[in-house]
Design a protein around this motif. Structure first.
Motif, PDB file in Angstrom:
ATOM      1  N   GLY A 506       0.940  -1.306   0.050  1.00 24.36           N
ATOM      2  CA  GLY A 506       0.091   0.181   0.156  1.00 24.36           C
ATOM      3  C   GLY A 506       0.794   1.225   0.066  1.00 24.36           C
ATOM      4  O   GLY A 506       1.996   1.124  -0.164  1.00 24.36           O
ATOM      5  N   GLU A 507       0.050   2.310  -0.060  1.00 20.95           N
ATOM      6  CA  GLU A 507       1.039   3.752  -0.005  1.00 20.95           C
ATOM      7  C   GLU A 507       0.455   4.565   1.257  1.00 20.95           C
ATOM      8  O   GLU A 507      -0.992   4.641   1.365  1.00 20.95           O
ATOM      9  CB  GLU A 507       1.033   4.224  -1.438  1.00 20.95           C
ATOM     10  N   SER A 519      -3.795   4.094   1.696  1.00 21.61           N
ATOM     11  CA  SER A 519      -4.455   3.119   0.845  1.00 21.61           C
ATOM     12  C   SER A 519      -3.811   1.787   0.637  1.00 21.61           C
ATOM     13  O   SER A 519      -2.829   1.768   0.145  1.00 21.61           O
ATOM     14  CB  SER A 519      -4.718   3.643  -0.621  1.00 21.61           C
ATOM     15  N   PRO A 520      -4.216   0.903   1.535  1.00 25.06           N
ATOM     16  CA  PRO A 520      -3.566  -0.711   1.599  1.00 25.06           C
ATOM     17  C   PRO A 520      -4.111  -1.381   0.393  1.00 25.06           C
ATOM     18  O   PRO A 520      -5.276  -0.999  -0.033  1.00 25.06           O
ATOM     19  CB  PRO A 520      -4.348  -1.186   2.796  1.00 25.06           C
ATOM     20  N   SER A 521      -3.221  -2.070  -0.114  1.00 27.06           N
ATOM     21  CA  SER A 521      -3.297  -2.768  -1.424  1.00 27.06           C
ATOM     22  C   SER A 521      -4.074  -3.893  -1.217  1.00 27.06           C
ATOM     23  O   SER A 521      -4.719  -4.567  -2.050  1.00 27.06           O
ATOM     24  CB  SER A 521      -2.065  -3.162  -1.882  1.00 27.06           C
ATOM     25  N   THR A 527      -9.467   3.798   1.367  1.00 26.32           N
ATOM     26  CA  THR A 527      -8.437   5.022   1.785  1.00 26.32           C
ATOM     27  C   THR A 527      -8.725   5.365   3.200  1.00 26.32           C
ATOM     28  O   THR A 527     -10.001   5.738   3.407  1.00 26.32           O
ATOM     29  CB  THR A 527      -8.548   6.026   0.873  1.00 26.32           C
TER      30      THR A 527
END
Length: 581
Positions: A506-507, A519-521, A527
């Protein structure tokens, strides 16, 4: 290159002979020695393993003896003695001792002394996420008694920097010691040794294909690292993790007037400059502080959000990006959350523009013709402070050129990986680099053509399954450090190496003291924003800090600050209610 009788010197090797009217004068004895050195019988004996079984040190000694003998009486262009071999004819005469051979004799060179001459030696260049976490990974693995390596970490600074949280230094959320602990504190309970120094060049030997395992599992030398201080480090395994540095020489004036934001020292300089401007512009009648930020990737947007919150109505933030949107590679949720925050704080976005030059002007100079979108440029002629002018050119059709005024310029566009130079006198050494200057590696993180050298983080050019280069982020360096540590264990213990596979988790990005976006993948389209995202981001980074001891200290500090802030906020609210009633 020296010319000997119209031919290249067989000892020096290299390119073609230099044409010219001046010819080298060679002593007759030197001619006989050179003829002997060129003898086919000698070279056949050297190439045959049966009659001439030479170890690595014997081959090196033979070469060095020849160079000493054949250059001692050699004169070129008259009576000038040749000193070419003074800098390259160095060899190890015994453990941990190096000498430089020259026509004037032998000079002992300082060398790093490893505690144990039998156990493998791992040298890690760079103490960032890749280098430090590789060292800690090696320390955590279980090793056979005679195979546990000695690990040496080399970095130009004496502090590790948790770079994703440099923005919190500007907002005052964290203290220096929390995100920049010293290597001494982090490594005090480990066997990892630390040396503060800069790398001058390296001399790998693994490309010669003559490294074999010695007694007790100890391998022959993998190469040498020459430090700026003059110290030589002999290693068996090398890890390149020197990170990257800001690339400022992009447009005229950027290197002279723009502040990068990549290191702890950069963050301190920016914070000091902002503090100075805040003191100078204190008061209701003072003009606002103009901050220009070049680049609207993650770094530029996080800076814009942090500084706009810090300055509030006292500052005007101008963010410039060549793309028509901010954070073009970010997940949509993060990008939209960041855009809302910047718009709410009245950040001026110049999208679709690139900076053509940056100039410094006196604040008292005439500003006729200088305009900014929506208002004329203000000049503080009273205090005669210098300002900076940014000339913007459109990167998209339909836009017009712009001229911006700024009190401080922050540069977040572009960086270049730091790769150590190779020994300039060893022409047989090559290092595969891509167009960005990163070392090309195979899937096990080893540099191609150098099985004893691993490259990770910003230093490595590794592609994912789709063929796309992995981004130079802390998340990638974290995971590569884990694999590099394991693959070093496997290589030393004669086990198969594992191919690296990046798993995107994520980012995250900070948007202020109590705001962030995550925002976890593993959960699509989710979000986390606002205070919830801020808390989740700090917890995630707390768990990523290098050691358990440091995590506990920082966790207690953050919890204490949170309680104090909550009490102060509650007190302020109660005071307002009472005063209003």
């Amino acid at each position: 290159m020296s010319q000997l009788g119209g031919r290249c010197c067989p000892i020096l090797g290299g390119g073609p002979a230099v044409n010219g009217p001046r010819r080298a004068e060679i002593h007759p004895q030197s001619r006989r020695q050179l003829a002997h050195f060129r003898s086919p019988r000698l070279w056949r004996a050297m190439a045959s393993r049966e009659p001439f079984k030479a170890t690595q040190n014997q081959w090196e000694k033979l070469f060095l003896d020849c160079t000493r003998r054949y250059t001692s009486d050699l004169s070129i262009f008259g009576k000038t003695p040749v000193r070419f071999f003074c800098s390259i004819s160095s060899s190890r005469v015994q453990d941990n001792r190096f000498v430089r051979h020259s026509s004037e004799g032998e000079t002992e060179l300082p060398s790093y002394t490893w505690p144990d001459n039998q156990r493998p030696r791992v040298c890690i260049l760079g103490g960032g996420f890749g280098g430090l976490y590789t060292a800690l990974r090696l320390e955590s693995l279980v090793w056979p008694d005679d195979r546990k390596p000695q690990v040496l970490l080399v970095d130009q600074s004496d502090q590790f920097v948790f770079k994703p949280m440099l923005y919190e230094l500007l907002s005052g959320e964290v203290d220096d010691w929390e995100i920049a602990p010293s290597f001494t504190d982090l490594l005090k309970n480990t066997s990892v040794q630390f040396v503060k120094d800069r790398v001058k060049f390296i001399r790998p030997l693994d490309h010669l294909n003559h490294i074999e395992m010695g007694e007790l599992g100890r391998s022959c030398s993998g190469g040498l690292v020459h430090l700026e201080s003059g110290i030589i480090i002999e290693y068996d395994w090398l890890v390149l993790a020197l990170g990257a540095e800001a690339k400022l020489d992009v447009v005229p004036g950027s290197a002279e007037y723009a502040f990068p934001f990549l290191t702890l020292e950069d963050a301190r300089k920016v914070n000091s400059k902002l503090t100075t401007l805040e003191r100078q512009r204190f008061g209701k009648d003072s003009p606002p502080i103009h901050v220009a930020i070049v680049g609207c990737g993650y770094s530029g947007v996080e800076l814009a959000a942090t500084i706009s919150e810090r300055l509030e109505d006292r500052g005007i933030i101008q963010a410039i990006n060549v793309e028509t949107t901010i954070c073009p590679n970010a997940p949509p949720g993060n990008r939209e959350a960041a855009l809302r925050v910047l718009q709410s704080r009245k950040t001026q976005l110049f999208l679709g523009y690139f900076v053509s030059c940056i100039k410094e002007v006196s604040a008292s100079e005439d500003s006729v013709g200088m305009t900014r979108i929506g208002e004329e440029m203000s000049i503080d002629a009273k205090n005669h402070r210098n300002k900076f002018i940014l000339e913007l050119q459109p990167a998209q059709r339909g836009l017009e050129s712009q001229i911006l005024e700024a009190d401080i310029v922050l540069w977040t566009v572009g960086c270049k990986p730091v790769i150590p130079h190779l020994d300039p006198f060893d022409q047989s050494n090559t290092f595969p680099l891509n167009g960005r200057g990163q070392a090309e590696t195979d899937e096990t993180l080893r540099v191609r053509g150098h099985p004893r050298i691993f490259a990770i983080g910003d230093s490595a050019a590794l592609r994912d399954s789709s063929g796309k280069l992995l981004p130079a982020t802390a998340q990638v360096a974290f995971q590569q450090a884990d694999f590099a540590g394991w693959n070093l264990w496997a290589a030393i213990n004669d086990r198969p190496l594992l191919p690296f596979r990046f798993q995107k988790l994520g980012e995250m990005m900070t948007l202020g003291r109590n705001d962030a976006a995550i925002s976890p993948s593993f959960i699509e389209s989710l979000t986390l924003e606002g205070p919830l995202g801020h808390a989740a981001r700090k917890i995630a980074y707390l768990l990523r800090l290098p050691t358990d001891e440091h995590r506990i200290k920082v966790g207690i500090s953050w919890l204490t600050k949170s309680v104090v802030d909550s009490v102060a906020s509650l007190q302020s609210t109660v005071t307002k209610v009472i005063s209003g009633s």
